[in-house]
Design a protein around this motif. Sequence first.
Motif, mmCIF file in Angstrom:
data_model
loop_
_atom_site.group_PDB
_atom_site.id
_atom_site.type_symbol
_atom_site.label_atom_id
_atom_site.label_comp_id
_atom_site.label_asym_id
_atom_site.label_seq_id
_atom_site.Cartn_x
_atom_site.Cartn_y
_atom_site.Cartn_z
ATOM 1 N N PRO A 125 0.838 -1.210 0.000
ATOM 2 C CA PRO A 125 0.000 0.000 0.000
ATOM 3 C C PRO A 125 0.871 1.257 0.000
ATOM 4 C CG PRO A 125 -0.798 -1.590 1.613
ATOM 5 C CD PRO A 125 0.528 -2.098 1.135
ATOM 6 N N LEU A 126 0.537 2.201 -0.879
ATOM 7 C CA LEU A 126 1.320 3.422 -1.024
ATOM 8 C C LEU A 126 0.436 4.634 -0.729
ATOM 9 C CD1 LEU A 126 3.133 2.506 -4.373
ATOM 10 C CD2 LEU A 126 4.001 2.224 -2.045
ATOM 11 N N ALA A 127 0.899 5.495 0.156
ATOM 12 C CA ALA A 127 0.100 6.640 0.600
ATOM 13 C C ALA A 127 0.311 7.845 -0.304
ATOM 14 C CB ALA A 127 0.461 6.995 2.039
ATOM 15 N N VAL A 128 -0.643 8.767 -0.239
ATOM 16 C CA VAL A 128 -0.540 10.022 -0.981
ATOM 17 C C VAL A 128 0.718 10.769 -0.542
ATOM 18 C CG1 VAL A 128 -1.618 12.263 -1.385
ATOM 19 C CG2 VAL A 128 -3.039 10.223 -1.245
ATOM 20 N N GLY A 129 1.449 11.318 -1.499
ATOM 21 C CA GLY A 129 2.654 12.084 -1.203
ATOM 22 C C GLY A 129 3.923 11.267 -1.166
ATOM 23 N N ARG A 130 3.817 9.956 -1.210
ATOM 24 C CA ARG A 130 5.019 9.123 -1.150
ATOM 25 C C ARG A 130 5.871 9.322 -2.400
ATOM 26 N NH1 ARG A 130 6.537 4.473 1.692
ATOM 27 N NH2 ARG A 130 8.112 3.200 0.643
ATOM 28 N N VAL A 131 7.178 9.461 -2.197
ATOM 29 C CA VAL A 131 8.117 9.528 -3.307
ATOM 30 C C VAL A 131 8.527 8.101 -3.636
ATOM 31 C CG1 VAL A 131 10.342 10.382 -4.103
ATOM 32 C CG2 VAL A 131 8.935 11.802 -2.597
ATOM 33 N N LEU A 132 8.228 7.682 -4.831
ATOM 34 C CA LEU A 132 8.391 6.271 -5.194
ATOM 35 C C LEU A 132 9.856 5.869 -5.317
ATOM 36 C CD1 LEU A 132 5.561 5.922 -7.861
ATOM 37 C CD2 LEU A 132 5.554 5.114 -5.492
ATOM 38 N N VAL A 159 10.104 6.135 -10.665
ATOM 39 C CA VAL A 159 10.993 6.268 -9.503
ATOM 40 C C VAL A 159 11.362 7.743 -9.313
ATOM 41 C CG1 VAL A 159 13.275 5.719 -8.578
ATOM 42 C CG2 VAL A 159 11.909 3.943 -9.677
ATOM 43 N N GLY A 160 11.191 8.228 -8.085
ATOM 44 C CA GLY A 160 11.456 9.629 -7.788
ATOM 45 C C GLY A 160 10.242 10.522 -7.935
ATOM 46 N N ARG A 161 9.147 9.971 -8.468
ATOM 47 C CA ARG A 161 7.920 10.743 -8.627
ATOM 48 C C ARG A 161 7.076 10.647 -7.352
ATOM 49 N NH1 ARG A 161 6.200 11.039 -14.000
ATOM 50 N NH2 ARG A 161 4.511 12.341 -13.176
ATOM 51 N N SER A 162 6.255 11.677 -7.090
ATOM 52 C CA SER A 162 5.387 11.694 -5.917
ATOM 53 C C SER A 162 3.978 11.268 -6.293
ATOM 54 C CB SER A 162 5.347 13.096 -5.306
ATOM 55 O OG SER A 162 6.620 13.485 -4.870
ATOM 56 N N LEU A 163 3.332 10.574 -5.365
ATOM 57 C CA LEU A 163 1.964 10.119 -5.598
ATOM 58 C C LEU A 163 0.960 11.207 -5.248
ATOM 59 C CD1 LEU A 163 1.945 6.451 -4.233
ATOM 60 C CD2 LEU A 163 1.768 7.185 -6.616
ATOM 61 N N GLY A 164 0.024 11.424 -6.163
ATOM 62 C CA GLY A 164 -1.071 12.348 -5.898
ATOM 63 C C GLY A 164 -2.298 11.623 -5.394
ATOM 64 N N ARG A 165 -2.288 10.291 -5.514
ATOM 65 C CA ARG A 165 -3.384 9.456 -5.035
ATOM 66 C C ARG A 165 -2.810 8.220 -4.356
ATOM 67 N NH1 ARG A 165 -7.412 8.982 -10.298
ATOM 68 N NH2 ARG A 165 -7.521 11.219 -10.818
ATOM 69 N N ALA A 166 -3.558 7.688 -3.391
ATOM 70 C CA ALA A 166 -3.129 6.450 -2.736
ATOM 71 C C ALA A 166 -3.308 5.275 -3.694
ATOM 72 C CB ALA A 166 -3.935 6.221 -1.466
ATOM 73 N N VAL A 167 -2.466 4.268 -3.547
ATOM 74 C CA VAL A 167 -2.519 3.079 -4.399
ATOM 75 C C VAL A 167 -2.495 1.852 -3.501
ATOM 76 C CG1 VAL A 167 -1.479 1.846 -6.327
ATOM 77 C CG2 VAL A 167 -1.228 4.333 -6.182
ATOM 78 N N ASN A 168 -3.417 0.923 -3.735
ATOM 79 C CA ASN A 168 -3.479 -0.308 -2.956
ATOM 80 C C ASN A 168 -2.430 -1.309 -3.433
ATOM 81 O OD1 ASN A 168 -5.738 0.614 -1.474
ATOM 82 N ND2 ASN A 168 -7.116 -0.055 -3.099
ATOM 83 N N ALA A 169 -2.058 -2.219 -2.562
ATOM 84 C CA ALA A 169 -1.109 -3.269 -2.934
ATOM 85 C C ALA A 169 -1.670 -4.089 -4.095
ATOM 86 C CB ALA A 169 -0.846 -4.176 -1.734
ATOM 87 N N GLY A 170 -0.856 -4.305 -5.113
ATOM 88 C CA GLY A 170 -1.277 -5.077 -6.270
ATOM 89 C C GLY A 170 -2.054 -4.279 -7.297
ATOM 90 N N GLN A 171 -2.352 -3.017 -7.003
ATOM 91 C CA GLN A 171 -3.120 -2.186 -7.932
ATOM 92 C C GLN A 171 -2.212 -1.651 -9.033
ATOM 93 O OE1 GLN A 171 -5.179 1.047 -6.037
ATOM 94 N NE2 GLN A 171 -5.968 1.896 -7.945
ATOM 95 N N SER A 172 -2.754 -1.586 -10.234
ATOM 96 C CA SER A 172 -2.009 -1.059 -11.371
ATOM 97 C C SER A 172 -1.677 0.416 -11.149
ATOM 98 C CB SER A 172 -2.842 -1.223 -12.652
ATOM 99 O OG SER A 172 -2.240 -0.564 -13.733
#
Length: 241
Positions: A125-132, A159-172
């Motif tokens: 699971p990846l939260a909003v704002g996380r730098v990948l 890689v190095g980009r920030s998330l604007g939306r949360a992403v679930n584990a296994g989600q595209s």
Amino acid sequence: MESWGSISSIAFRMALAAMLTLAGAWARADAPPSLDAGVEQQVRQLALAGSQPGAGARIEVEVGQLDGRLRLAPCQRVEPHLPAGTRLWGRTRIGLRCVQGESRWNVFLPVTVKVYAQALVAAAPLAVGRVLAADDVTVAEVDLAEDTSAAMTRPELVVGRSLGRAVNAGQSLRQAHLKPRQWFAAGETVKVVALGSGFSVASEGQAMTPGLEGQPARVKTESGRVLTGMPVGERRMELSL
């Protein structure tokens, strides 16, 4: 001689049988139109031919049902066709028209075109704002057509980009999940590349608006002309002639 009760019982059973027969006929008349197996196969072939997913993709076509409220006249030949402007990708529709029958009709059949290919998915699971980071994503088979936003396929592009939306584990991981990159700020000097048929012309100008990925920007040239184009890289904008 039969008693009145016996006669009444027989009459009741006959009336009940008649009512059940009429009810069955009504149900058959109201039954939703079914799709002939040959026509369904043609629909599948049309969907497969029109999806154009690219090499290595696996396509699945799910054919839906016609609207149960339709009452279609008998038809000897039904022809599937693609309505103008329809993209055979994800949830879409294919037209069916009667070309030989008592009366001509044209209806639409819902179909779902799934396009499976290898793409990036969230490893956790990846939260909003996380730098990948590289270990935040992995490669798996996904349905490219399940979302209108493009699926990300190359780790170096995320890689190095920030998330604007949360992403679930296994989600595209999709383009829409990532915050737009800012390629230049307003006031900065920007290289402007005008692209034509077989040629390109480069010049410089001053950015009038921020250069955000995926959004048009405006640049003012030395001659005072204002050009609108798409930011594509560090202090770089392109426009088509």
